[in-house]
Design an enzyme around this catalytic site. Structure first.
Site, PDB file in Angstrom:
ATOM      1  N   THR A   1      28.136  36.974  14.430  1.00 48.65           N
ATOM      2  CA  THR A   1      26.801  36.765  15.013  1.00 48.65           C
ATOM      3  C   THR A   1      26.820  37.759  16.214  1.00 48.65           C
ATOM      4  O   THR A   1      27.895  38.207  16.775  1.00 48.65           O
ATOM      5  CB  THR A   1      26.192  35.561  15.289  1.00 48.65           C
ATOM      6  OG1 THR A   1      27.232  35.050  16.386  1.00 48.65           O
ATOM      7  CG2 THR A   1      26.225  34.628  14.018  1.00 48.65           C
ATOM      8  N   ASN A   2      25.464  38.147  16.581  1.00 50.29           N
ATOM      9  CA  ASN A   2      25.533  39.080  18.133  1.00 50.29           C
ATOM     10  C   ASN A   2      26.341  38.511  19.115  1.00 50.29           C
ATOM     11  O   ASN A   2      26.727  39.262  20.006  1.00 50.29           O
ATOM     12  CB  ASN A   2      24.034  39.373  18.268  1.00 50.29           C
ATOM     13  CG  ASN A   2      23.460  40.250  17.094  1.00 50.29           C
ATOM     14  OD1 ASN A   2      23.984  40.765  16.356  1.00 50.29           O
ATOM     15  ND2 ASN A   2      22.150  40.276  17.096  1.00 50.29           N
TER      16      ASN A   2
END
Length: 119
Positions: free
Chosen positions: A98-99
């Site tokens: 994920t970011n």
């Protein structure tokens, strides 16, 4: 596997008009891997609800074929919060990037997976 499931019949539809019970699906995978020993992984072969069949499949194939489950796919931040990273009947984990994932997170989770013999 859930995409193959005909919930009204309670069976997997492996081809048009051909339905198999979860137990029959285990036999399909055993036959497939016997015929084609080059198969090294089965991705999402059964629904998570078919726990008994997962265990049977893992006992039969776990030493020669990876079993990867969508249910075992977790964001790295979730994996970092887990104490025990092993999932019965699953050969390994799939990590979702994920970011918010940092290089430090990747190093930390990889170290934990190695320590718990999950890699």
């Amino acid at each position: 596997a859930h995409k193959l499931m005909d919930y009204q019949k309670g069976k997997y539809e492996v081809s048009t008009g051909t339905c198999k019970s979860p137990d029959e699906m285990v036999n399909v995978y055993l036959d497939l891997t016997s015929r084609y020993p080059g198969v090294i992984a089965l991705i999402d072969p059964l629904r998570k609800e078919d726990q008994e069949q997962w265990e049977t499949l893992y006992r039969a194939l776990g030493s020669r074929c990876y079993l990867v489950a969508e249910a075992a796919s977790l964001p790295i931040c979730s994996l970092l919060a887990e104490e025990n990273l092993t999932i019965p009947g699953v050969s390994g984990l799939t990590m979702k990037q994920t970011n918010q994932t940092t290089v430090s997170d990747l190093i930390q989770i990889t170290t934990r997976l190695e320590d718990q013999k999950c890699l």
